[in-house]
Write a protein that holds these residues in place. Structure first.
Motif, mmCIF file in Angstrom:
data_model
loop_
_atom_site.group_PDB
_atom_site.id
_atom_site.type_symbol
_atom_site.label_atom_id
_atom_site.label_comp_id
_atom_site.label_asym_id
_atom_site.label_seq_id
_atom_site.Cartn_x
_atom_site.Cartn_y
_atom_site.Cartn_z
ATOM 1 N N GLU A 153 15.328 9.669 0.762
ATOM 2 C CA GLU A 153 14.071 9.338 1.664
ATOM 3 C C GLU A 153 13.053 8.483 1.064
ATOM 4 N N ALA A 154 12.968 8.583 -0.260
ATOM 5 C CA ALA A 154 11.864 7.685 -0.764
ATOM 6 C C ALA A 154 12.402 6.079 -0.753
ATOM 7 N N SER A 155 13.858 5.890 -1.029
ATOM 8 C CA SER A 155 14.167 4.745 -1.005
ATOM 9 C C SER A 155 14.412 4.024 0.635
ATOM 10 N N LEU A 156 14.368 4.916 1.550
ATOM 11 C CA LEU A 156 14.028 4.432 2.888
ATOM 12 C C LEU A 156 12.910 3.839 3.120
ATOM 13 N N GLN A 157 11.768 4.577 2.763
ATOM 14 C CA GLN A 157 10.244 4.389 2.700
ATOM 15 C C GLN A 157 10.359 3.040 1.912
ATOM 16 N N TYR A 158 10.824 2.974 0.802
ATOM 17 C CA TYR A 158 10.344 1.946 -0.030
ATOM 18 C C TYR A 158 11.076 0.472 0.452
ATOM 19 N N HIS A 159 12.013 0.413 1.198
ATOM 20 C CA HIS A 159 12.700 -0.682 1.448
ATOM 21 C C HIS A 159 12.510 -1.026 3.057
ATOM 22 N N MET A 160 11.525 -0.121 3.666
ATOM 23 C CA MET A 160 11.241 -0.374 5.154
ATOM 24 C C MET A 160 9.988 -1.287 5.202
ATOM 25 N N PRO A 161 10.018 -2.247 5.894
ATOM 26 C CA PRO A 161 8.670 -3.057 6.126
ATOM 27 C C PRO A 161 7.500 -2.085 6.232
ATOM 28 N N VAL A 162 6.266 -2.627 5.400
ATOM 29 C CA VAL A 162 5.074 -1.887 5.603
ATOM 30 C C VAL A 162 4.664 -1.870 6.798
ATOM 31 N N LEU A 163 4.866 -2.754 7.868
ATOM 32 C CA LEU A 163 4.624 -2.733 9.298
ATOM 33 C C LEU A 163 5.105 -1.386 10.201
ATOM 34 N N PHE A 164 6.164 -1.010 9.460
ATOM 35 C CA PHE A 164 6.738 0.229 10.011
ATOM 36 C C PHE A 164 6.560 1.737 9.101
ATOM 37 N N GLY A 165 5.620 1.315 8.235
ATOM 38 C CA GLY A 165 5.282 2.552 7.695
ATOM 39 C C GLY A 165 5.872 2.623 6.018
ATOM 40 N N GLY A 166 6.394 1.603 5.756
ATOM 41 C CA GLY A 166 7.230 1.658 4.460
ATOM 42 C C GLY A 166 6.424 1.030 3.259
ATOM 43 N N GLY A 167 6.920 0.820 2.240
ATOM 44 C CA GLY A 167 6.298 0.326 1.138
ATOM 45 C C GLY A 167 6.031 1.449 0.189
#
Length: 210
Positions: A153-167
């Protein structure tokens, strides 16, 4: 009469126990190779070790589970045809699910579809989003202490663009939680070949998001 019963019991249990010991021994060797693997040749060696174990232990999900993980890693690390490697990872985990469905298999399923999506993230995210996220949601319901759920779950968040809630902002606290749960699990675990991976996924986030 007592001796006859004893001989019968020995004849009944010994092959089963012997098979169990052999499975554990072979799986330990395979998982040690898996833990140390870094090159395409290394991962091929893991597959060559796991394949006969899977074929001779058709009611065991672990060999197929690790074979799926190998293919996912090879796909993400571009060690061949990334699309075909991801397809093979999905095939192995589908076979494992026919034997058993548990939190570890669901984590591997999520990773397999992540590999498939990663071949072309911008064009495939919408298609595979639920196939990636839903297994993790179910895995958490089955076992909320599984560190790999949180690592992925953390990896998905990390690699997702900030625009979509990632980072890092959203990924870092989940990675810390994954680290805590992994440390706890490793202290309690007594069987080496059971799933224990996740540290590299966690380190990537915690080291880059400090």
């Amino acid at each position: 009469m007592r001796n006859i019963i004893l001989l019968f019991l020995l004849a009944w249990f010994s092959p089963t126990q012997s098979q169990s010991v052999q499975f554990a021994t072979e799986m330990n060797i395979a998982v040690k190779l898996f833990d140390a693997a870094a090159t395409p040749k290394d991962y091929q060696s893991v597959l060559l070790k796991l394949d006969p174990i899977a074929k001779s232990n058709t009611t065991e999900w672990l060999p197929l589970y690790y074979m799926s993980l190998v293919k996912s890693r090879m796909s993400m690390m571009k060690m061949g045809n990334t699309d075909e490697l991801a397809n093979q990872s999905i095939e192995f985990i589908d076979k494992a699910k026919k034997i058993q469905v548990n939190d570890e298999i669901l984590c591997a399923e999520s990773l397999a579809y992540t590999a498939k999506m990663s071949v072309s993230p911008y064009t495939r995210w919408l298609k595979y989003e639920h196939k990636i996220k839903d297994p993790l949601k179910l895995a958490r319901k089955i076992n909320k202490e599984n560190p790999r759920v949180y690592a992925l779950e953390a990896s998905l968040q990390y690699h997702m663009p900030v625009l979509f809630g990632g980072g890092c902002t959203n990924a870092y606290p989940v990675a810390l939680l994954a680290s805590e749960k992994l440390t706890t699990q490793n202290k309690l675990s007594t069987i080496y070949y059971m799933p224990h991976w996740g540290i590299n996924v966690i380190k990537e986030i915690t080291e880059n998001c400090r």
